[in-house]
Design a protein around this motif. Structure first.
Motif, PDB file in Angstrom:
ATOM      1  N   ASP A 167       0.747  -1.030   0.089  1.00 25.15           N
ATOM      2  CA  ASP A 167      -0.169   0.060  -0.029  1.00 25.15           C
ATOM      3  C   ASP A 167       0.734   1.111  -0.039  1.00 25.15           C
ATOM      4  N   LEU A 168       2.211   1.417  -0.053  1.00 27.31           N
ATOM      5  CA  LEU A 168       3.046   2.325   0.057  1.00 27.31           C
ATOM      6  C   LEU A 168       3.506   2.643  -1.424  1.00 27.31           C
ATOM      7  N   LEU A 169       2.923   3.976  -1.706  1.00 25.84           N
ATOM      8  CA  LEU A 169       3.460   4.619  -3.006  1.00 25.84           C
ATOM      9  C   LEU A 169       4.979   4.843  -2.974  1.00 25.84           C
ATOM     10  N   VAL A 170       5.623   4.148  -3.817  1.00 28.55           N
ATOM     11  CA  VAL A 170       7.471   4.174  -3.711  1.00 28.55           C
ATOM     12  C   VAL A 170       7.938   4.988  -5.151  1.00 28.55           C
ATOM     13  N   SER A 171       6.987   4.960  -6.172  1.00 29.99           N
ATOM     14  CA  SER A 171       7.815   5.775  -6.836  1.00 29.99           C
ATOM     15  C   SER A 171       6.586   6.571  -7.856  1.00 29.99           C
ATOM     16  N   CYS A 172       6.956   7.827  -8.344  1.00 34.32           N
ATOM     17  CA  CYS A 172       5.480   8.655  -8.867  1.00 34.32           C
ATOM     18  C   CYS A 172       5.988   9.590  -9.820  1.00 34.32           C
ATOM     19  N   THR A 192      11.615   8.676  -6.603  1.00 36.21           N
ATOM     20  CA  THR A 192      11.400   7.439  -6.067  1.00 36.21           C
ATOM     21  C   THR A 192      11.903   7.367  -4.572  1.00 36.21           C
ATOM     22  N   LEU A 193      11.296   6.947  -3.524  1.00 34.94           N
ATOM     23  CA  LEU A 193      11.844   6.645  -2.505  1.00 34.94           C
ATOM     24  C   LEU A 193      13.070   6.119  -2.300  1.00 34.94           C
ATOM     25  N   GLU A 194      14.021   6.733  -1.517  1.00 32.39           N
ATOM     26  CA  GLU A 194      15.420   6.125  -1.424  1.00 32.39           C
ATOM     27  C   GLU A 194      15.656   4.686  -1.125  1.00 32.39           C
ATOM     28  N   PRO A 195      14.744   3.910  -0.310  1.00 31.60           N
ATOM     29  CA  PRO A 195      14.921   2.512  -0.396  1.00 31.60           C
ATOM     30  C   PRO A 195      14.660   1.709  -1.509  1.00 31.60           C
ATOM     31  N   TYR A 196      13.878   2.214  -2.375  1.00 33.08           N
ATOM     32  CA  TYR A 196      13.174   1.551  -3.630  1.00 33.08           C
ATOM     33  C   TYR A 196      13.851   1.991  -4.840  1.00 33.08           C
ATOM     34  N   ARG A 197      14.939   2.711  -4.899  1.00 33.66           N
ATOM     35  CA  ARG A 197      15.661   3.138  -5.818  1.00 33.66           C
ATOM     36  C   ARG A 197      16.410   1.770  -6.532  1.00 33.66           C
ATOM     37  N   LYS A 198      16.916   2.008  -7.727  1.00 32.96           N
ATOM     38  CA  LYS A 198      17.489   0.905  -8.611  1.00 32.96           C
ATOM     39  C   LYS A 198      17.111  -0.337  -8.554  1.00 32.96           C
ATOM     40  N   ARG A 199      15.611  -0.492  -8.491  1.00 29.60           N
ATOM     41  CA  ARG A 199      14.804  -1.560  -8.772  1.00 29.60           C
ATOM     42  C   ARG A 199      14.012  -1.440  -9.967  1.00 29.60           C
ATOM     43  N   GLY A 200      14.176  -0.397 -11.056  1.00 37.25           N
ATOM     44  CA  GLY A 200      13.623  -0.312 -12.368  1.00 37.25           C
ATOM     45  C   GLY A 200      12.149   0.204 -12.061  1.00 37.25           C
ATOM     46  N   TYR A 201      11.835   0.673 -10.932  1.00 32.86           N
ATOM     47  CA  TYR A 201      10.558   1.342 -10.618  1.00 32.86           C
ATOM     48  C   TYR A 201      10.199   2.745 -11.335  1.00 32.86           C
TER      49      TYR A 201
END
Length: 251
Positions: A167-172, A192-201
């Motif tokens: 339910d967390l918006l991580v990239s927008c 993109t939220l820092e913990p979710y970067r470099k994942r292709g989001y």
């Protein structure tokens, strides 16, 4: 859609001479423009000098504020496409008032249309998630009274695309104000939220946003600092190619 035609028109308006980039020429052109005396929509300061450099041609748009320096600049810049030399000249004259950007043109619509993305358009009811995302990604921004109105406008224009982890918006995506042709061209902003970067989001979000733009007849634009390698790689990954170097001076 003719992406080159629209992009040429857009940056011609930036330079202050309508359709200058739509004509075929080589070498260096100088344009005295009142546009340089104005702060354009989406920007916090005016650009007293706006230089667009392509391999065979360079256009230098300037204001009256630097008229005393123009003879010096003209003597030192006589060759088109010499980006490094032009930047060196501008930096020697104006120091940290000089900035260097890379502008991109969209080039691969079929690649985007065929790409798979798990991102989607956000809904008006998802403003709380967007607000949490924005405040987490922009901790220095304390005044956000404007944010909900901005969000609703993005949603209405189908330019607020996002990817959720549970339910967390991580990239927008977002959409910077466009000073020219606002109904025809649009830059893509992405966070993109820092913990979710470099994942292709970010790429997935941008692809969803690009699909929406193409469906609505909007020509996508991309702009980034010459130092932002991550943004350059993302642009190239999602179908943009380099259009020009732009060197600016803001006094």
């Amino acid at each position: 859609m003719d992406f080159l035609e629209k992009t040429n028109r857009y940056y011609s308006l930036w330079l202050g001479e309508k359709d200058i980039l739509s004509s075929s020429f080589s070498g260096v052109k100088w344009v005295y423009s009142p546009e340089r005396n104005q702060i354009q929509a989406g920007y916090s300061q005016q650009f007293d000098i706006y230089i667009l450099c392509q391999p065979e041609r360079t256009v230098i748009s300037y204001s009256g504020n630097i008229s005393d320096t123009m003879d010096t600049i003209k003597k030192q810049i006589q060759t088109a496409g010499a980006v490094d030399k032009i930047e060196k000249v501008m930096t020697s004259l104006f120091g940290n008032h000089c900035s260097h950007f890379i502008k991109y043109i969209f080039d691969k619509p079929d690649k985007v249309r065929q790409a798979t993305s798990y991102a989607r358009n956000l809904l008006p009811a998802e403003y709380p998630q967007f607000k949490n995302f924005f405040t987490a990604n922009n901790p220095g921004c304390k005044e956000i009274d404007w944010l909900e109105t901005y969000f609703m406008d993005l949603v209405e224009r189908h330019l607020c695309c996002g990817l959720f982890n549970h339910d967390l918006l991580v990239s927008c995506s977002d959409a910077p104000d466009m000073p020219y042709l606002p109904d025809e061209v649009q830059e893509i902003g992405i966070g993109t939220l820092e913990p979710y970067r470099k994942r292709g989001y970010a790429a997935q979000v941008c692809i969803t946003c690009l699909k929406q733009m193409l469906q609505n007849g909007i020509c996508p634009q991309w702009s980034t600092s010459v130092h932002n390698v991550a943004s350059q790689r993302l642009a190239e990954k999602i179908g943009f190619v380099k259009y020009a170097d732009v060197i600016t001076v803001s006094l």
